[in-house]
Design a protein around this motif. Structure first.
Motif, PDB file in Angstrom:
ATOM      1  N   GLY A   1      40.466  36.679  46.559  1.00 50.15           N
ATOM      2  CA  GLY A   1      39.391  35.829  46.068  1.00 50.15           C
ATOM      3  C   GLY A   1      38.326  35.470  47.086  1.00 50.15           C
ATOM      4  N   TYR A   2      38.352  36.122  48.264  1.00 49.63           N
ATOM      5  CA  TYR A   2      37.359  35.820  49.290  1.00 49.63           C
ATOM      6  C   TYR A   2      36.095  36.669  49.137  1.00 49.63           C
ATOM      7  CZ  TYR A   2      40.907  33.084  51.656  1.00 49.63           C
ATOM      8  OH  TYR A   2      41.853  32.137  51.953  1.00 49.63           O
ATOM      9  N   LEU A   3      36.218  37.789  48.448  1.00 48.64           N
ATOM     10  CA  LEU A   3      35.071  38.656  48.193  1.00 48.64           C
ATOM     11  C   LEU A   3      35.037  39.020  46.720  1.00 48.64           C
ATOM     12  CD1 LEU A   3      35.426  41.238  51.149  1.00 48.64           C
ATOM     13  CD2 LEU A   3      34.063  39.133  51.116  1.00 48.64           C
ATOM     14  N   SER A   4      33.842  39.338  46.250  1.00 51.96           N
ATOM     15  CA  SER A   4      33.701  39.877  44.891  1.00 51.96           C
ATOM     16  C   SER A   4      32.932  41.177  44.992  1.00 51.96           C
ATOM     17  CB  SER A   4      32.967  38.888  43.983  1.00 51.96           C
ATOM     18  OG  SER A   4      31.626  38.709  44.415  1.00 51.96           O
ATOM     19  N   GLN A   5      33.047  42.000  43.947  1.00 51.05           N
ATOM     20  CA  GLN A   5      32.350  43.287  43.912  1.00 51.05           C
ATOM     21  C   GLN A   5      31.501  43.332  42.648  1.00 51.05           C
ATOM     22  OE1 GLN A   5      34.918  46.726  44.030  1.00 51.05           O
ATOM     23  NE2 GLN A   5      33.346  47.979  45.022  1.00 51.05           N
ATOM     24  N   PRO A   6      30.176  43.121  42.790  1.00 48.59           N
ATOM     25  CA  PRO A   6      29.306  43.045  41.613  1.00 48.59           C
ATOM     26  C   PRO A   6      29.382  44.286  40.730  1.00 48.59           C
ATOM     27  CG  PRO A   6      28.124  42.390  43.599  1.00 48.59           C
ATOM     28  CD  PRO A   6      29.435  42.955  44.039  1.00 48.59           C
ATOM     29  N   HIS A   7      29.476  45.476  41.365  1.00 42.84           N
ATOM     30  CA  HIS A   7      29.562  46.742  40.628  1.00 42.84           C
ATOM     31  C   HIS A   7      30.589  47.625  41.315  1.00 42.84           C
ATOM     32  CE1 HIS A   7      25.913  45.419  38.634  1.00 42.84           C
ATOM     33  NE2 HIS A   7      25.347  45.266  39.825  1.00 42.84           N
ATOM     34  N   PRO A   8      31.286  48.488  40.569  1.00 44.60           N
ATOM     35  CA  PRO A   8      32.337  49.327  41.150  1.00 44.60           C
ATOM     36  C   PRO A   8      31.872  50.157  42.345  1.00 44.60           C
ATOM     37  CG  PRO A   8      32.410  49.433  38.758  1.00 44.60           C
ATOM     38  CD  PRO A   8      31.177  48.659  39.107  1.00 44.60           C
ATOM     39  N   SER A   9      30.634  50.585  42.333  1.00 44.67           N
ATOM     40  CA  SER A   9      30.143  51.446  43.416  1.00 44.67           C
ATOM     41  C   SER A   9      29.445  50.653  44.516  1.00 44.67           C
ATOM     42  CB  SER A   9      29.172  52.488  42.852  1.00 44.67           C
ATOM     43  OG  SER A   9      28.059  51.838  42.236  1.00 44.67           O
ATOM     44  N   ALA A  10      29.355  49.327  44.342  1.00 44.26           N
ATOM     45  CA  ALA A  10      28.615  48.503  45.306  1.00 44.26           C
ATOM     46  C   ALA A  10      29.542  47.967  46.384  1.00 44.26           C
ATOM     47  CB  ALA A  10      27.939  47.345  44.581  1.00 44.26           C
TER      48      ALA A  10
ATOM     49  N   ARG B   1      33.833  28.658  52.473  1.00 44.70           N
ATOM     50  CA  ARG B   1      34.612  27.481  52.846  1.00 44.70           C
ATOM     51  C   ARG B   1      35.543  27.807  54.008  1.00 44.70           C
ATOM     52  NH1 ARG B   1      33.925  23.048  53.789  1.00 44.70           N
ATOM     53  NH2 ARG B   1      33.073  22.593  51.724  1.00 44.70           N
ATOM     54  N   CYS B   2      36.206  28.946  53.938  1.00 43.20           N
ATOM     55  CA  CYS B   2      37.081  29.374  55.014  1.00 43.20           C
ATOM     56  C   CYS B   2      36.285  29.561  56.309  1.00 43.20           C
ATOM     57  CB  CYS B   2      37.764  30.678  54.618  1.00 43.20           C
ATOM     58  SG  CYS B   2      38.779  31.403  55.909  1.00 43.20           S
ATOM     59  N   TYR B   3      35.120  30.158  56.190  1.00 40.81           N
ATOM     60  CA  TYR B   3      34.266  30.418  57.359  1.00 40.81           C
ATOM     61  C   TYR B   3      33.835  29.109  58.024  1.00 40.81           C
ATOM     62  CZ  TYR B   3      30.060  31.873  59.914  1.00 40.81           C
ATOM     63  OH  TYR B   3      29.108  32.075  60.877  1.00 40.81           O
TER      64      TYR B   3
END
Length: 354
Positions: free
Chosen positions: A64-73, A83-85
């Motif tokens: 849950g720290y990153l998301s991927q807007p599109h499969p190839s992105a 928050r962690c940063y």
């Protein structure tokens, strides 16, 4: 292709993960676009292959720290990542001497009028951060009364002007049952100054009510009129002021290029009670506080961050200031900037005798 490494339960146990997450956030702050493994390997000197970086990024996405807007992105850091940063990775630097001197040169607080100082502080916050600047005035009830003046502005109309020791000035127009002349109002002013000087405004309100109770038995007509005018001037006064500067600056960020997003966010920023509640959360805390993304509990603020700090001292009037900008902000610059501005305002209040 090798198997993915298992991400430790405590994300900060892995120096490699910390470095990759930091690089992702820095790249995203700079570019506002999805971050790929190849650009990280090229630009940030991680000494890791793109494949290794991709594996870690996949683990971060799973947690849950990153998301991927599109499969190839590439990947985009979430509010959980920010928050962690902020809490566990970022080393907050101090402003350089040059940065502090530049702010001081452009900061022009008033030695006599606290209201103007708060507005000026809001202006300098927005100008130096390039985001929305916010300042909440200290609670009037905790400020000390210095002087009140009643001015006849028309038949059956009086303007009440009261000043605190910090220089805060409040005006209130009052309708009266009697048409009082200026000489009479001056006598009322002198009487109230004599019994209220040096009290906090909360104590002023209590004293007026106590004196009114005594007046029913012992006092003359002048005192009765004075106390009734004082009651209306002090008891009906709004207790909090919120100053805001640079609202449109937040919309320079590409996150808010959508007209619908912009409209919803503008409506939220018009809600004084919501902003007061946000900034009040920092009032009892030390240091700089941050509210990031979904922590606002408002969908239209999900891509925003508030960085706030308290000004004043525990034995004087205290308030909160801060900036609201995109979650994708340069925290290493904004956090010390907000902290230093709070320090400047505290110094200004001390010089004014707040």
């Amino acid at each position: 292709m090798g198997s993915r490494s298992k991400l430790p339960d405590n994300l900060m146990d892995s120096e490699r993960v910390r470095k990759i997450l930091t690089a992702i956030i820095r790249e995203y702050v700079a570019s506002a676009g999805p971050v790929g493994s190849r650009s990280l390997a090229r630009r940030y000197g991680l000494d890791l292959s793109p494949a290794t970086i991709r594996n870690v990024m996949a683990d971060l996405t799973e947690m849950g720290y990153l998301s991927q807007p599109h499969p190839s992105a590439g990947r985009v850091p979430t509010d959980k990542a920010f928050r962690c940063y902020v809490d566990s990775i970022l080393n907050v630097r101090k402003l350089t001497r040059h940065e502090r001197d530049r702010i001081r040169r452009n900061y022009h607080p008033s030695k006599l009028d606290m209201t103007q100082t708060l507005k000026e502080t809001c202006r300098i916050l927005s100008a130096t951060s390039n985001y929305l600047g916010l300042v909440i005035a200290p609670e009037l009830g905790k400020m000390r009364f210095k002087h009140i003046q009643f001015v006849r502005v028309g038949p059956f109309q009086v303007l009440a002007i009261f000043v605190t020791t910090s220089g805060t000035i409040q005006n209130k127009r009052l309708d009266t049952d009697e048409d009082l002349g200026q000489d009479y109002l001056d006598k009322i002013t002198r009487y109230l100054d004599s019994i209220l000087s040096g009290l906090t405004l909360s104590e002023v309100r209590k004293r007026i009510l106590e004196e009114m109770e005594k007046e029913r038995i012992a006092y003359d007509r002048l005192m009765e009129r004075a106390l009734k005018l004082g009651e209306r001037a002090f008891l009906e006064t709004e207790d909090r002021e919120l100053y805001m500067e640079g609202k449109v600056k937040i919309f320079d960020a590409p996150e808010f290029s959508s007209t619908e997003k912009m409209k919803r966010l503008l409506q939220t920023l018009e809600e004084k009670s919501f902003l007061l509640k946000l900034l009040d959360q920092s009032l009892e805390s030390r240091g700089v506080q941050t509210i990031i993304g979904t922590e606002f509990d408002r969908s239209d603020m999900a891509e925003c961050t508030l960085v706030a700090a308290t000004y004043g001292t525990p034995d004087s009037s205290r308030g909160t200031l801060g900036v609201i900008g995109p979650m994708r902000m340069n925290y290493s610059r904004i956090i010390p900037l907000v902290s230093y501005t709070a320090q400047l305002l505290t110094e200004s209040m001390a010089e004014a005798g707040a």
